[in-house]
Design an enzyme around this catalytic site. Sequence first.
Site, PDB file in Angstrom:
ATOM      1  N   GLU A   1       0.705  -1.510  -0.383  1.00 12.85           N
ATOM      2  CA  GLU A   1       0.268   0.262  -0.064  1.00 12.85           C
ATOM      3  C   GLU A   1       1.344   1.076   0.378  1.00 12.85           C
ATOM      4  O   GLU A   1       0.223   2.188  -1.050  1.00 12.85           O
ATOM      5  CB  GLU A   1      -1.083   0.129   1.281  1.00 12.85           C
ATOM      6  CG  GLU A   1      -2.081  -1.032   1.332  1.00 12.85           C
ATOM      7  CD  GLU A   1      -2.043  -2.484   1.771  1.00 12.85           C
ATOM      8  OE1 GLU A   1      -0.849  -2.409   1.941  1.00 12.85           O
ATOM      9  OE2 GLU A   1      -2.565  -2.887   1.374  1.00 12.85           O
TER      10      GLU A   1
ATOM     11  N   HIS B   1     -11.270  -4.762   7.703  1.00 11.40           N
ATOM     12  CA  HIS B   1     -12.929  -4.563   6.050  1.00 11.40           C
ATOM     13  C   HIS B   1     -14.041  -3.398   6.338  1.00 11.40           C
ATOM     14  O   HIS B   1     -14.792  -3.399   5.849  1.00 11.40           O
ATOM     15  CB  HIS B   1     -13.490  -6.016   6.129  1.00 11.40           C
ATOM     16  CG  HIS B   1     -12.340  -6.529   5.152  1.00 11.40           C
ATOM     17  ND1 HIS B   1     -11.210  -7.374   5.748  1.00 11.40           N
ATOM     18  CD2 HIS B   1     -11.542  -7.149   3.914  1.00 11.40           C
ATOM     19  CE1 HIS B   1      -9.906  -7.902   4.787  1.00 11.40           C
ATOM     20  NE2 HIS B   1     -10.644  -8.559   3.667  1.00 11.40           N
TER      21      HIS B   1
END
Lengths: 324, 351
Positions: free
Chosen positions: A64, A133
């Site tokens: 990321e 999530h």
Amino acid sequence: MSQNSKKLNMVQAINLALKEEMQRDSSVVILGEDVGRDGGVFRVTEDLLELFGDERVIDTPLAESVIVGAAIGMAAYGLKPVAEIQFMGFIYPTIDQIFSHASRIRNRTRGRFTCPMVVRTPYGVGIKAPDLHSESTEALFCHMPGVKVVVPSSPYNAKGLLISSIRDPDPVIFLESTRLYRLIKEDVPEGEYTVPLDKARIVQEGKDVTVIAWGSMLHRTLQAVEEFDAEVIDLMTLSPLDEETIFKSVKKTGRVVIVHEAPKTCGFGAELSATIAEDAMLYLKAPLIRVTGYDIVMPLPKLEDYYMPTVERIKKRIEEAMKY
Amino acid sequence: MPERIIESFNIKRLDILDENGNEDESLMPSLSDSEIKRIYELLILSRTFDHHALSLQREGRMGTYASILGQEASQIGSAFAIERSDWIFPSFREMGVYITMGYPIHMLFQYWSGDERGMKCPDDLNIFPLCVPVGTQVPHAVGAAMAVKYKKDKAAAICYFGDGGTSKGDFHEGFNMAGVFKLPVVFICQNNQWAISVPREKQTASKTLAQKAFAYGFEGIQVDGNDVFAVYKATKEALDKARDGNGPTFIECFTYRMSDHTTADDATRYRSKEEVEAWKARDPVPRLKLFMEGNGLWTGQYQKEVEEKSRDMIDEAVKMAESIEPQNPKDMFAYTYGKLTSRQLRQMRDF
């Protein structure tokens, strides 16, 4: 310009915005994990690889920080990268890049280098997903000057806001509610239209209470206000904040309820409350009320429904405000 | 089934000019006499800058500063190979690179004195502002290289960092991405043996830093970082390779930080005098002088002229930096976003 409308959900609307902007401007490129061949884990970038090729729709390694860091280099060089972070819970490794570089490269070079980059990421509760999530940590990014934070609430404004974000000269964190991705369909025009990044939206007018929400919480809010004469504001852009629209409404209603999915402490509701208390306190008839997630670690799906502000919780707090 | 070796690697080390000024002719890069003189003059100019910066800091006329003393060959040798169309991503210890690229010297003093305007890179150069969080500039160089490749520009990105930077996640994520996409980027690590107080052997168990590139599928080479010819040659070849579409290269310049980490540090707390003395003998400047003298490019008179010219340039730059009109406090706001927000406009009324 074609202005035909189609009934689209938010995934389709965002996909359309990306497609149209990439057609219009060859400097727009997409990068992220699984955005190419797979079309993104939510299919937001579906078909774009076939349309634009792997130099513009880039499947990156699973890393990321370099996704956002590379986007910063691309943006400074003159491209308009749209980076995808697969879930908001995975954005934390990129915070160094966003806070230490994207937010300040314009200032550090007195405008010589800028960062016209969008970081798209799905956020919030909604799809019964594993740990990390379902995060809703938008306030972290609102605290950082130099970054803009945008949260669409519908297919129509998602498309218009994303086009504005891509064209914006500064880094934009673009938060897409997973719960809303396929929840609603509405008319979304084909072709270019924008929704400005510095304006909140009055979703419905009312005179007794102002209810402020954004993203996924807007829809529960709209259900909760059915029995009240409530003015509902959809912020759409959290940073920079459209204070004028809020003040105008608060001066009219004298009551404020703020609804957000994130935990209460230092959530964006705290900033809104302080802003209203500083500049519109004397118009208030009732204490400011925040309906938020709890100050807990985001629970796994078995308990997530207890975490999220429900229509009932929102309704109860509006009733409280109405007692004054 | 017997176990087999399925991969192995070798790491090259390049030395051209030894401490006595003797060169390996077979390895000498192609440089004209006037280019060699120019390199020497840049070494002296950078060292003069460094010396003045340290003095100004002690006098309270400049803020905390990271000295480049001892690393001039790594910086000038590499930067001398860079074209103006290339994009440079420096760390905070790269004044020799800025000076070699022709960055206005007064702006460097301006920056180190605490004025952001010093990092407004002139339009004809592409040098990112010096990067303070260690190693986090690596992804930027990778992104710029991706943009170069996409736009099919004849350019390369070049990224500078130190031995400490090789421990950071961004170094590894960036190297990995550069390898995967075969990007036009050159990574230059000045292994100056110390990350503040932590010695190189505590930074990584790898025998060399150069070998880290191997894991990411591209070439790594170690060069004598105090040998300006070796650094120049390795960088020139790596940049040409990058511009020709043949992917990234990692160059480990084996050098030494002769000074403290910054003016806020005291290196005597953690390293021995003997070690520093041993490295003094490998100083990059005298060996180039000896080489030039042996080739009829150096005289005492020339040395005097170079030193005087450097001093004059630095004095002039300091004078310019210190006479620049102070910033308007409102400038704090002006470059946060492309446009001022309504809240900022209200806050600006304080000034």
